[in-house]
Every structure is written in C-alpha cells, then in structure tokens.
Design a protein around this motif. Sequence first.
Motif, mmCIF file in Angstrom:
data_model
loop_
_atom_site.group_PDB
_atom_site.id
_atom_site.type_symbol
_atom_site.label_atom_id
_atom_site.label_comp_id
_atom_site.label_asym_id
_atom_site.label_seq_id
_atom_site.Cartn_x
_atom_site.Cartn_y
_atom_site.Cartn_z
ATOM 1 N N ARG A 136 0.737 -1.017 -0.081
ATOM 2 C CA ARG A 136 0.190 -0.104 0.223
ATOM 3 C C ARG A 136 0.799 1.174 -0.130
ATOM 4 O O ARG A 136 1.639 1.431 0.815
ATOM 5 N N ARG A 139 1.106 5.460 -0.612
ATOM 6 C CA ARG A 139 0.658 7.084 -0.842
ATOM 7 C C ARG A 139 1.324 7.505 -1.618
ATOM 8 O O ARG A 139 2.685 7.378 -1.801
ATOM 9 N N LYS A 197 -1.507 12.680 -6.125
ATOM 10 C CA LYS A 197 -2.887 12.768 -6.915
ATOM 11 C C LYS A 197 -2.702 12.619 -8.266
ATOM 12 O O LYS A 197 -1.727 13.315 -8.900
ATOM 13 N N THR A 255 -1.938 9.702 -9.751
ATOM 14 C CA THR A 255 -1.249 8.455 -10.197
ATOM 15 C C THR A 255 -2.221 7.332 -10.595
ATOM 16 O O THR A 255 -2.032 6.641 -11.464
ATOM 17 N N ASP A 256 -3.320 7.140 -9.503
ATOM 18 C CA ASP A 256 -4.218 6.182 -9.929
ATOM 19 C C ASP A 256 -4.766 6.413 -11.191
ATOM 20 O O ASP A 256 -5.221 5.336 -12.010
ATOM 21 N N ALA A 297 -1.428 12.096 -1.614
ATOM 22 C CA ALA A 297 -2.734 12.214 -1.420
ATOM 23 C C ALA A 297 -4.028 11.060 -1.899
ATOM 24 O O ALA A 297 -5.139 11.171 -1.089
ATOM 25 N N GLU A 298 -3.341 9.954 -2.292
ATOM 26 C CA GLU A 298 -4.194 8.841 -2.564
ATOM 27 C C GLU A 298 -3.529 7.585 -2.087
ATOM 28 O O GLU A 298 -2.281 7.567 -2.447
ATOM 29 N N TRP A 299 -4.101 6.546 -2.047
ATOM 30 C CA TRP A 299 -3.643 5.170 -1.590
ATOM 31 C C TRP A 299 -3.466 4.552 -2.926
ATOM 32 O O TRP A 299 -4.360 4.543 -3.895
ATOM 33 N N LEU A 300 -2.528 3.672 -3.028
ATOM 34 C CA LEU A 300 -2.462 2.831 -4.269
ATOM 35 C C LEU A 300 -2.042 1.388 -3.792
ATOM 36 O O LEU A 300 -1.088 1.338 -3.319
ATOM 37 N N ARG A 301 -3.069 0.476 -3.909
ATOM 38 C CA ARG A 301 -2.684 -0.834 -3.439
ATOM 39 C C ARG A 301 -2.593 -1.856 -4.602
ATOM 40 O O ARG A 301 -3.295 -1.945 -5.717
ATOM 41 N N GLU A 347 5.459 5.180 -8.189
ATOM 42 C CA GLU A 347 4.926 6.149 -8.694
ATOM 43 C C GLU A 347 5.634 6.995 -10.096
ATOM 44 O O GLU A 347 4.935 7.147 -11.113
#
Length: 171
Positions: A25, A27, A30, A32-33, A82-86, A114
């Motif tokens: 997980r 962080r 913003k 990236t997802d 700013a966001e989570w990437l799992r 990232e």
Amino acid sequence: MAKTQRERDDDATAKRKELGEIELRHRVIKGTDAALAEIMLWHGFSQKAEAIQILIINTHALGAEFSAAVAASASPCTRKPAEWLRHRLRPGTRAMLDEIAQWRGTDNLAAVVEQLIHETHMLGQQHSAHRVRVPRHEIHVSENVAQWVHAKGISQCRLQDLQEARDEWRD
C-alpha cells in the motif's frame, strides 16, 4: 455445487500465501491512480497488480544504466501524497522493485512505483507500449529433438494401429 464467495476468497488467499505474494500500500501523489487507469485502458490490462508488475519487470530488464539516467534527469516531486495505491507483488517482482529503487538511489518503493507509472504515462499510448508489453518466452527446438519427437510419435501411432487391429480380431 458452486462455491460461495467466501470459499473463493479463502482459496485465493491460500494461493497468495502459498506463492509468497504480499500486498503493498503506497501513498502516491494525486493523479497516479488515474494515470495507471489510463495506461491499463490503453494496453488492455484489467488488474492494477498485473500492470504494475509488468512495468517493474520491463523496467528492470532495461537495466541499471537506464534507471540511473532516468533518476538523474527526474526533478524531485514536492507535492504531498494524497491517495492510496494498493497492489500485490510476488517475491521475484518485489526483488526487482527493490533493485530498481537501489539503482535510482532511493529506498522509497512508493516513489519508485509512482515514477514508473508517470514515466510510462508521459510517453503516451503508442510510445509506452514497450514498457507494458508482456514478456513472451521463445522456444527453439533443435533438429535432434524434433527428430526424436517425430520418431516417438510414429512409434506410438504404430502401437495404436496394432492394438486396434488386435481389438478388431477379438470382436
């Protein structure tokens, strides 16, 4: 009888544990997802983990010189995550990611993942294809092996013919 969702989830968890798969997980900044989602759309991936693993494998194949050059030319990111990437990684891919991070002079795996995503996204749909192609193994059969397989196939055909002939006489 069909398995319940719970049983399928338990089977998937057991398989992940058996293969040594780990969940990461990160962080990330913003966007990236969204960039990853666009890469997935361009190249037909349905799962984030698959797309990220292919990015890692192909970047690792480019070598230390490539990664060092990219790291030297990259400007440091000053934006806050700013966001989570799992996503999930198997041990071999995790080792490749660690090595890429070492080549880039960092131990921050989130930053490396990232960077891989944003570097690939900046290349655009056509130019990013080499970064997300699925590696295929080429199999070359030597002449000796081809002859051996052919001879083995012929001998098996003859045996089957003999067995069928015996069966016909018995009937």
